[in-house]
Structures are given as structure tokens and as C-alpha cells.
Design a protein around this motif. Structure first.
Motif, PDB file in Angstrom:
ATOM      1  N   ALA A 122       1.022  -1.273  -0.077  1.00 36.23           N
ATOM      2  CA  ALA A 122      -0.014  -0.094   0.116  1.00 36.23           C
ATOM      3  C   ALA A 122       0.937   1.355   0.126  1.00 36.23           C
ATOM      4  CB  ALA A 122      -0.949   0.169   1.136  1.00 36.23           C
ATOM      5  N   LEU A 123       0.537   2.442  -0.570  1.00 36.47           N
ATOM      6  CA  LEU A 123       1.209   3.439  -0.896  1.00 36.47           C
ATOM      7  C   LEU A 123       0.742   5.015  -0.433  1.00 36.47           C
ATOM      8  CD1 LEU A 123       2.310   2.644  -4.482  1.00 36.47           C
ATOM      9  CD2 LEU A 123       3.854   2.146  -2.462  1.00 36.47           C
ATOM     10  N   ALA A 124       1.552   5.802   0.160  1.00 38.22           N
ATOM     11  CA  ALA A 124       0.924   7.160   0.471  1.00 38.22           C
ATOM     12  C   ALA A 124       1.852   7.896  -0.415  1.00 38.22           C
ATOM     13  CB  ALA A 124       1.101   7.331   2.039  1.00 38.22           C
ATOM     14  N   LEU A 125       1.094   8.926  -1.179  1.00 32.66           N
ATOM     15  CA  LEU A 125       1.763   9.793  -2.191  1.00 32.66           C
ATOM     16  C   LEU A 125       1.735  11.296  -1.839  1.00 32.66           C
ATOM     17  CD1 LEU A 125       0.346   8.608  -5.673  1.00 32.66           C
ATOM     18  CD2 LEU A 125       2.174   7.723  -4.263  1.00 32.66           C
ATOM     19  N   LYS A 126       2.782  12.042  -1.753  1.00 37.43           N
ATOM     20  CA  LYS A 126       2.774  13.319  -1.542  1.00 37.43           C
ATOM     21  C   LYS A 126       3.269  14.065  -2.708  1.00 37.43           C
ATOM     22  CE  LYS A 126       4.516  17.372   0.839  1.00 37.43           C
ATOM     23  NZ  LYS A 126       5.519  17.904   1.664  1.00 37.43           N
ATOM     24  N   ILE A 127       2.494  14.673  -3.695  1.00 34.96           N
ATOM     25  CA  ILE A 127       2.779  15.385  -4.778  1.00 34.96           C
ATOM     26  C   ILE A 127       2.763  16.958  -4.854  1.00 34.96           C
ATOM     27  CG2 ILE A 127       2.162  15.267  -7.299  1.00 34.96           C
ATOM     28  CD1 ILE A 127       0.558  12.731  -6.858  1.00 34.96           C
ATOM     29  N   VAL A 128       3.677  17.613  -5.202  1.00 38.40           N
ATOM     30  CA  VAL A 128       3.611  18.762  -5.376  1.00 38.40           C
ATOM     31  C   VAL A 128       3.850  19.314  -7.012  1.00 38.40           C
ATOM     32  CG1 VAL A 128       4.867  21.004  -4.646  1.00 38.40           C
ATOM     33  CG2 VAL A 128       4.791  19.108  -3.291  1.00 38.40           C
ATOM     34  N   PHE A 129       2.805  20.071  -7.440  1.00 40.73           N
ATOM     35  CA  PHE A 129       2.901  20.336  -8.825  1.00 40.73           C
ATOM     36  C   PHE A 129       3.373  21.918  -8.751  1.00 40.73           C
ATOM     37  CE2 PHE A 129      -0.200  17.197  -8.565  1.00 40.73           C
ATOM     38  CZ  PHE A 129       0.264  16.075  -9.582  1.00 40.73           C
ATOM     39  N   ILE A 130       4.887  22.148  -9.460  1.00 37.73           N
ATOM     40  CA  ILE A 130       5.030  23.364  -9.429  1.00 37.73           C
ATOM     41  C   ILE A 130       4.687  23.984 -10.922  1.00 37.73           C
ATOM     42  CG2 ILE A 130       7.256  25.029  -9.379  1.00 37.73           C
ATOM     43  CD1 ILE A 130       6.613  23.169  -6.928  1.00 37.73           C
ATOM     44  N   MET A 131       3.755  24.863 -10.920  1.00 38.52           N
ATOM     45  CA  MET A 131       3.214  25.307 -12.110  1.00 38.52           C
ATOM     46  C   MET A 131       3.792  26.696 -12.616  1.00 38.52           C
ATOM     47  SD  MET A 131       0.796  23.030 -12.277  1.00 38.52           S
ATOM     48  CE  MET A 131      -0.002  23.626 -13.492  1.00 38.52           C
ATOM     49  N   PRO A 132       4.155  26.618 -13.823  1.00 41.14           N
ATOM     50  CA  PRO A 132       4.676  27.880 -14.561  1.00 41.14           C
ATOM     51  C   PRO A 132       4.046  29.048 -14.273  1.00 41.14           C
ATOM     52  CG  PRO A 132       3.590  26.652 -16.239  1.00 41.14           C
ATOM     53  CD  PRO A 132       3.254  25.875 -15.062  1.00 41.14           C
ATOM     54  N   ILE A 133       4.789  30.210 -13.905  1.00 43.79           N
ATOM     55  CA  ILE A 133       4.444  31.503 -13.867  1.00 43.79           C
ATOM     56  C   ILE A 133       4.191  32.053 -15.185  1.00 43.79           C
ATOM     57  CG2 ILE A 133       4.558  33.739 -12.739  1.00 43.79           C
ATOM     58  CD1 ILE A 133       6.409  32.537 -10.709  1.00 43.79           C
ATOM     59  N   PRO A 134       3.047  32.682 -15.602  1.00 45.11           N
ATOM     60  CA  PRO A 134       2.939  33.341 -16.919  1.00 45.11           C
ATOM     61  C   PRO A 134       4.074  34.397 -17.294  1.00 45.11           C
ATOM     62  CG  PRO A 134       0.774  33.179 -15.893  1.00 45.11           C
ATOM     63  CD  PRO A 134       1.729  32.652 -15.031  1.00 45.11           C
ATOM     64  N   ALA A 135       4.564  34.195 -18.347  1.00 44.84           N
ATOM     65  CA  ALA A 135       5.560  35.148 -18.718  1.00 44.84           C
ATOM     66  C   ALA A 135       5.066  36.650 -19.184  1.00 44.84           C
ATOM     67  CB  ALA A 135       6.182  34.603 -20.196  1.00 44.84           C
ATOM     68  N   SER A 136       3.800  36.643 -19.332  1.00 44.52           N
ATOM     69  CA  SER A 136       3.159  37.976 -19.711  1.00 44.52           C
ATOM     70  C   SER A 136       2.974  38.700 -18.201  1.00 44.52           C
ATOM     71  CB  SER A 136       1.619  37.587 -20.199  1.00 44.52           C
ATOM     72  OG  SER A 136       0.988  36.851 -19.336  1.00 44.52           O
ATOM     73  N   TRP A 137       3.102  38.116 -17.396  1.00 50.32           N
ATOM     74  CA  TRP A 137       3.008  38.630 -15.940  1.00 50.32           C
ATOM     75  C   TRP A 137       4.003  39.797 -15.775  1.00 50.32           C
ATOM     76  CZ3 TRP A 137       0.826  34.954 -11.670  1.00 50.32           C
ATOM     77  CH2 TRP A 137      -0.260  34.544 -12.026  1.00 50.32           C
ATOM     78  N   SER A 138       3.954  40.932 -15.175  1.00 47.30           N
ATOM     79  CA  SER A 138       5.107  41.779 -14.728  1.00 47.30           C
ATOM     80  C   SER A 138       6.128  41.293 -13.838  1.00 47.30           C
ATOM     81  CB  SER A 138       4.472  43.003 -14.097  1.00 47.30           C
ATOM     82  OG  SER A 138       4.197  42.755 -12.713  1.00 47.30           O
ATOM     83  N   LYS A 139       7.216  41.608 -13.709  1.00 40.81           N
ATOM     84  CA  LYS A 139       8.317  41.158 -12.918  1.00 40.81           C
ATOM     85  C   LYS A 139       7.780  41.056 -11.406  1.00 40.81           C
ATOM     86  CE  LYS A 139      13.320  41.065 -12.407  1.00 40.81           C
ATOM     87  NZ  LYS A 139      14.497  42.144 -12.793  1.00 40.81           N
TER      88      LYS A 139
END
Length: 143
Positions: free
Chosen positions: A60-77
């Protein structure tokens, strides 16, 4: 259930993608379905490399998942820096991200995804999109 050992860590340097629902025919002609198939193959091959010849997990398994999503390039710095490590509340949905990841690893890292009994998952913004997966085998439980 008690934890058996330290979690096995997998790192996938890829933009996280949610599961795609398609018909049998669409999977060969729909551009998004083809991208999703390739996405799962990249994750599966990366997992095989990271397993370094170890056997598939059978408990049996326990998972921890972290999804690092891209920050839109169109956003200001400033907005990009402010978003760093903050919750990602846009599409894709978290449940579709989890399904995409676990589908890719089924029969690669574990025998069957029915072995997964616990999932902790988050999605946040980051400068380097990726998936961080921690898999913990649970003592005394079989898949």
C-alpha cells in the motif's frame, strides 16, 4: 497503518499537465491527446531512470505530490516574484494533475494504482515547473 521507510523521491522536470479525456479514436488524432500521451511517456521513462533497477512497489502506498506550475511570462516582474510559491488556482484542476501523474507511473513505479491509499497534493507557482513526488510504502499492507 504505519510508515515502513523513508519516502522515495521522484523529480520530473516537466510542465505539469492534467489528464485528458478522449475517445479511443481521438487519442491518435487529437493534438492534446497526443501531447498527453507523450507527457506520460516522459514521466514514465524518467521514473525508470530514477528507480535505478529497483523493483516495482507492491505494498500500500501514500503519495505526496507537489506540482510546481509555470508563472505566466506575460505577468510583470513584480507579479511573477509575488506569485512564487503561492497557490495556483487556475486550470488544470488538481484532481486532473494527480490522475495524469499516477496514470504515467502505473505499472512503472508500482504494480497497480489501486495500491495508492493516501494522496496529499498541492499546486503552486514556481520559476522551474516540475513535479515532485514522494512515495511512502506502508508497513504490513499489500497492494
Amino acid at each position: 497503518m504505519t510508515k515502513d521507510s523513508a519516502a522515495k523521491k521522484f523529480l520530473f522536470s516537466i510542465d505539469p499537465m492534467g489528464a485528458v479525456r478522449t475517445t479511443r479514436r481521438q487519442q491518435y488524432v487529437d493534438e492534446r491527446a497526443i501531447r498527453y500521451r507523450d507527457y506520460k511517456l516522459i514521466i514514465a521513462h524518467s521514473a525508470l531512470d530514477q528507480m535505478r533497477g529497483t523493483a516495482k512497489l507492491t505494498t500500500a502506498l501514500a503519495l505526496k505530490i507537489v506540482f510546481i506550475m509555470p508563472i505566466p511570462a506575460s505577468w510583470s516582474k513584480k507579479k511573477r516574484w509575488d506569485a512564487l510559491d503561492k497557490p495556483h488556482t487556475s486550470t488544470p484542476d488538481l484532481d486532473n494533475l494527480i490522475k495524469g501523474c499516477t496514470d504515467a507511473l502505473n505499472k512503472v513505479v508500482w504494480l497497480d494504482d489501486k495500491q495508492i491509499v493516501s494522496v496529499e497534493a498541492t499546486k503552486v507557482y514556481g520559476f522551474e515547473p516540475r513535479i515532485e513526488l514522494y512515495v511512502t510504502e506502508l508497513r504490513g499492507q499489500t497492494g
